[in-house]
Scaffold this active site. Structure first.
Site, PDB file in Angstrom:
ATOM      1  N   CYS A  48       0.858  -1.251  -0.025  1.00 36.61           N
ATOM      2  CA  CYS A  48      -0.178   0.003   0.084  1.00 36.61           C
ATOM      3  C   CYS A  48       0.926   1.288  -0.074  1.00 36.61           C
ATOM      4  O   CYS A  48       0.613   2.444  -0.275  1.00 36.61           O
ATOM      5  CB  CYS A  48      -0.962   0.168   1.150  1.00 36.61           C
ATOM      6  SG  CYS A  48      -0.283  -0.317   2.738  1.00 36.61           S
ATOM      7  N   ARG A  50       3.879   1.282  -1.694  1.00 36.18           N
ATOM      8  CA  ARG A  50       4.844   1.657  -3.114  1.00 36.18           C
ATOM      9  C   ARG A  50       4.503   0.339  -4.112  1.00 36.18           C
ATOM     10  O   ARG A  50       3.897  -0.671  -3.871  1.00 36.18           O
ATOM     11  CB  ARG A  50       6.419   1.148  -2.527  1.00 36.18           C
ATOM     12  CG  ARG A  50       6.428  -0.136  -1.732  1.00 36.18           C
ATOM     13  CD  ARG A  50       7.820  -0.401  -1.210  1.00 36.18           C
ATOM     14  NE  ARG A  50       8.159   0.590  -0.053  1.00 36.18           N
ATOM     15  CZ  ARG A  50       8.999   1.524  -0.075  1.00 36.18           C
ATOM     16  NH1 ARG A  50       9.673   1.865  -1.196  1.00 36.18           N
ATOM     17  NH2 ARG A  50       9.173   2.085   0.974  1.00 36.18           N
ATOM     18  N   GLU A 110       9.393  -1.431  10.679  1.00 33.76           N
ATOM     19  CA  GLU A 110       8.237  -2.211  10.552  1.00 33.76           C
ATOM     20  C   GLU A 110       8.453  -3.554   9.777  1.00 33.76           C
ATOM     21  O   GLU A 110       9.393  -3.585   8.967  1.00 33.76           O
ATOM     22  CB  GLU A 110       6.992  -1.504   9.909  1.00 33.76           C
ATOM     23  CG  GLU A 110       7.160  -1.015   8.416  1.00 33.76           C
ATOM     24  CD  GLU A 110       6.503  -1.832   7.521  1.00 33.76           C
ATOM     25  OE1 GLU A 110       5.971  -2.944   7.997  1.00 33.76           O
ATOM     26  OE2 GLU A 110       6.851  -1.922   6.137  1.00 33.76           O
ATOM     27  N   GLY A 185     -16.085   2.054  21.477  1.00 34.35           N
ATOM     28  CA  GLY A 185     -15.599   3.064  20.500  1.00 34.35           C
ATOM     29  C   GLY A 185     -15.343   2.266  19.177  1.00 34.35           C
ATOM     30  O   GLY A 185     -15.051   0.996  19.162  1.00 34.35           O
TER      31      GLY A 185
HETATM   32  N1  LIG Z   1      -6.704   8.180  16.146  1.00 34.99           N
HETATM   33  C1  LIG Z   1      -5.560   7.692  16.696  1.00 34.99           C
HETATM   34  O1  LIG Z   1      -4.756   7.406  16.046  1.00 34.99           O
HETATM   35  C2  LIG Z   1      -5.546   7.973  18.077  1.00 34.99           C
HETATM   36  C3  LIG Z   1      -4.448   7.313  18.751  1.00 34.99           C
HETATM   37  C4  LIG Z   1      -4.177   7.696  20.131  1.00 34.99           C
HETATM   38  C5  LIG Z   1      -5.496   8.138  20.826  1.00 34.99           C
HETATM   39  N2  LIG Z   1      -6.440   8.439  20.218  1.00 34.99           N
HETATM   40  C6  LIG Z   1      -7.660   9.173  21.021  1.00 34.99           C
HETATM   41  O2  LIG Z   1      -8.658   7.986  21.168  1.00 34.99           O
HETATM   42  C7  LIG Z   1     -10.010   8.668  20.845  1.00 34.99           C
HETATM   43  C8  LIG Z   1     -10.692   8.457  20.019  1.00 34.99           C
HETATM   44  O3  LIG Z   1     -10.174   8.954  18.701  1.00 34.99           O
HETATM   45  P1  LIG Z   1     -10.390   8.380  16.969  1.00 34.99           P
HETATM   46  O4  LIG Z   1      -9.440   8.527  16.275  1.00 34.99           O
HETATM   47  O5  LIG Z   1     -10.613   6.873  17.300  1.00 34.99           O
HETATM   48  O6  LIG Z   1     -11.579   9.278  16.984  1.00 34.99           O
HETATM   49  P2  LIG Z   1     -12.880   8.911  15.904  1.00 34.99           P
HETATM   50  O7  LIG Z   1     -12.205   8.106  14.808  1.00 34.99           O
HETATM   51  O8  LIG Z   1     -13.316  10.056  15.953  1.00 34.99           O
HETATM   52  O9  LIG Z   1     -13.725   8.169  17.029  1.00 34.99           O
HETATM   53  C9  LIG Z   1     -14.509   8.505  17.764  1.00 34.99           C
HETATM   54  C10 LIG Z   1     -15.440   7.460  18.664  1.00 34.99           C
HETATM   55  O10 LIG Z   1     -15.913   8.044  19.719  1.00 34.99           O
HETATM   56  C11 LIG Z   1     -17.322   7.756  19.907  1.00 34.99           C
HETATM   57  N3  LIG Z   1     -18.095   8.968  20.371  1.00 34.99           N
HETATM   58  C12 LIG Z   1     -18.148  10.371  20.217  1.00 34.99           C
HETATM   59  N4  LIG Z   1     -18.660  10.831  20.765  1.00 34.99           N
HETATM   60  C13 LIG Z   1     -19.161  10.011  21.786  1.00 34.99           C
HETATM   61  C14 LIG Z   1     -20.098  10.021  22.973  1.00 34.99           C
HETATM   62  N5  LIG Z   1     -20.492  11.047  23.574  1.00 34.99           N
HETATM   63  N6  LIG Z   1     -20.168   8.881  23.981  1.00 34.99           N
HETATM   64  C15 LIG Z   1     -19.504   7.723  23.553  1.00 34.99           C
HETATM   65  N7  LIG Z   1     -18.855   7.350  22.541  1.00 34.99           N
HETATM   66  C16 LIG Z   1     -18.726   8.677  21.600  1.00 34.99           C
HETATM   67  C17 LIG Z   1     -17.530   7.793  18.147  1.00 34.99           C
HETATM   68  O11 LIG Z   1     -18.727   6.554  18.047  1.00 34.99           O
HETATM   69  P3  LIG Z   1     -20.341   6.736  17.910  1.00 34.99           P
HETATM   70  O12 LIG Z   1     -20.447   8.250  17.498  1.00 34.99           O
HETATM   71  O13 LIG Z   1     -20.742   5.785  17.187  1.00 34.99           O
HETATM   72  O14 LIG Z   1     -20.806   6.567  19.145  1.00 34.99           O
HETATM   73  C18 LIG Z   1     -16.550   6.872  17.774  1.00 34.99           C
HETATM   74  O15 LIG Z   1     -16.604   5.593  17.937  1.00 34.99           O
HETATM   75  C19 LIG Z   1      -9.586  10.214  21.122  1.00 34.99           C
HETATM   76  O16 LIG Z   1      -9.809  10.702  22.202  1.00 34.99           O
HETATM   77  C20 LIG Z   1      -8.032  10.319  20.545  1.00 34.99           C
HETATM   78  O17 LIG Z   1      -7.545  11.559  21.139  1.00 34.99           O
HETATM   79  C21 LIG Z   1      -6.690   8.367  18.853  1.00 34.99           C
END
Ligand SMILES: NC(=O)c1ccc[n+]([C@@H]2O[C@H](COP(=O)([O-])OP(=O)(O)OC[C@H]3O[C@@H](n4cnc5c(N)ncnc54)[C@H](OP(=O)(O)O)[C@@H]3O)[C@@H](O)[C@H]2O)c1
Length: 415
Positions: A48, A50, A110, A185
């Site tokens: 994915c 290269r 990796e 989530g």
């Molecule tokens: N993305 C990354 O690589 C990464 C890495 C480390 C940490 N994080 C952290 O992980 C968390 C999630 O990030 P993400 O990137 O996965 O975000 P995302 O893709 O936007 O997903 C957000 C999730 O939160 C849920 N959600 C939103 N509002 C909610 C509520 N009021 N009650 C319950 N569930 C709710 C959504 O599900 P529904 O709307 O279906 O309920 C969805 O499953 C964040 O705090 C972020 O800082 C992210």
């Protein structure tokens, strides 16, 4: 004759551009390159990040490679422009070693790329598009890449937040396979955790505010969907929680967990990947709870990343040394047909003269014939072995003058 590499990678092209250069049907891509690109040997590496063609060519066939590639992907040749990178000989060896060692990957060190390279050369072998040169090059590069990884540890340690969270759970919970795991989530972070759980063979439940999202997640990523309300009513069914949401409040509260533990014989581990946190910090004070938050998980990931980055120089040093070894190996392969042909020619003269002499002698005694024959072999080998070994060495050291002189002396090109 040389080894060439033509590539479009994430380094020069964003994913949506890179996609346009990928071969939709790899087997027919192999067939087209075999038919139209005038390549003696070749292998396609497609991941994915290269799309690359490595080839052994007698004539510089870059234009034909580009034309074939353009017709396969339906692009104008002008589209290749900045996206297209080309290397030849030593540069290719070094590039391939960086690939097998994980130095050219998006995530340093990796491991996936090494497996993908092994698969690519296996496909080329199966389709019979690779031969002595490409096979030797890839075998060398895979062996050296593995050595670089083992001796530097550049692939060591988990560096994805999702995998690290699962690893921490494994370290803290006995017999994790028999435990009930819940993922709260369905976004990006939850996907990272889910993929790692699946890779390691753990079954899990997944929940989201809407059952529809949980079901869609279950179908595309994995896990068993379970209703949000049901979860919120009690966590006592679960031994391990991964929480990865952007909820603006604590989803997992002190009271809920305290209540859950009342009905539970064993403890519970909670990994909160959310930032800001969606598990109340106070939960950690409940007896039987082991809790870790994103800061703690990310710190371990950072430590591993720092370690890998520190190993880059060591890995590069080995690669630079080994590039020269590969170069010598490949050059030696170039001279091998000359050496073989000269040996064959001289030996056929030996056999001819031996037969003549035996006929003149009228010798019938097999023991005597054997002695005479051994004598001819010993004389020929005694004379020819040293110059042939010198020829091989000259080839390894790029002593083109000696090579030219030898091929002229032995009249090799006429054959
Ligand atoms: N993305 C990354 O690589 C990464 C890495 C480390 C940490 N994080 C952290 O992980 C968390 C999630 O990030 P993400 O990137 O996965 O975000 P995302 O893709 O936007 O997903 C957000 C999730 O939160 C849920 N959600 C939103 N509002 C909610 C509520 N009021 N009650 C319950 N569930 C709710 C959504 O599900 P529904 O709307 O279906 O309920 C969805 O499953 C964040 O705090 C972020 O800082 C992210």
């Amino acid at each position: 004759m040389s080894i060439v590499n033509a590539r479009v990678t994430f380094r020069s092209s964003p994913v949506h551009v890179l996609e346009k250069f990928t071969f939709k049907d790899l087997e027919s891509a192999y067939e087209s390159f075999r038919t139209y690109a005038d390549l003696d040997e070749f292998v396609i590496l497609q991941t994915c990040n290269r799309v690359e063609v490595f080839a052994f060519v007698k004539n510089q066939s870059m234009d034909k490679i580009k034309k074939t590639w353009a017709s396969l992907s339906g692009l104008e040749e002008s589209a290749f422009g900045q996206n297209f990178e080309i290397s030849e000989s030593v540069e290719v060896y070094e590039h391939l070693l960086k690939l097998t060692s994980g130095l050219d990957s998006m995530v340093l060190g990796e491991e996936q790329i090494l497996g993908q390279i092994k698969e690519s050369i296996a496909t080329a072998r199966k389709l019979k598009t690779s031969g002595g040169h490409i096979n030797t090059l890839f075998d060398d590069a895979i062996r050296i890449g593995t050595r670089v990884r083992n001796s530097t540890g550049i692939s060591k340690g988990t560096i994805s937040v999702g995998s690290m969270a699962v690893k921490l759970a494994e370290e803290n919970i006995d017999e994790l396979k028999s435990k009930k795991i819940l993922l709260i989530g369905t976004g990006e972070a939850a996907t990272l955790v889910a993929k790692s759980l699946i890779k390691r063979g753990y079954g899990f439940f997944v929940t989201s505010r809407t059952m529809q999202r949980a079901q869609a997640f279950s179908e595309t990523v994995g896990g068993k969907p379970v209703g949000f309300e049901e979860i919120m009513e009690g966590f006592s069914n679960y031994d391990l929680l991964f929480v990865a949401t952007v909820a603006p409040y604590f989803l997992v509260t002190y009271d809920r967990i305290k209540e859950a533990l009342k009905n539970k014989k064993t403890g519970m581990m909670i990994l909160d990947l959310s930032n800001p946190r969606t598990v109340d910090e106070k939960v950690a004070t409940i007896h039987g709870i082991k809790m870790m938050n994103l800061d703690q998980i990310a710190e371990m990931v950072d430590k591993n990343l720092r370690y890998r980055t520190a190993q880059r120089t060591n890995a590069q040093k080995i690669i630079s040394e080994e590039t020269q070894v590969i170069e010598a190996h490949m050059k030696r392969l170039e001279v091998e047909p000359v050496v073989k042909e000269i040996f064959k020619d001289i030996d056929s003269r030996r056999v001819r003269e031996l037969r003549k002499a035996l006929a003149m002698l009228g010798e019938k005694d097999q023991q005597k014939i054997k002695i005479i024959e051994d004598l001819t072999v010993a004389v020929v080998e005694g004379i020819i072995s040293e110059p042939m070994n010198n020829l091989r060495r000259a080839s390894e050291q790029s002593d083109d003058d000696l090579l030219k002189a030898a091929t002229k002396l032995f009249d090799y090109r006429k054959k």
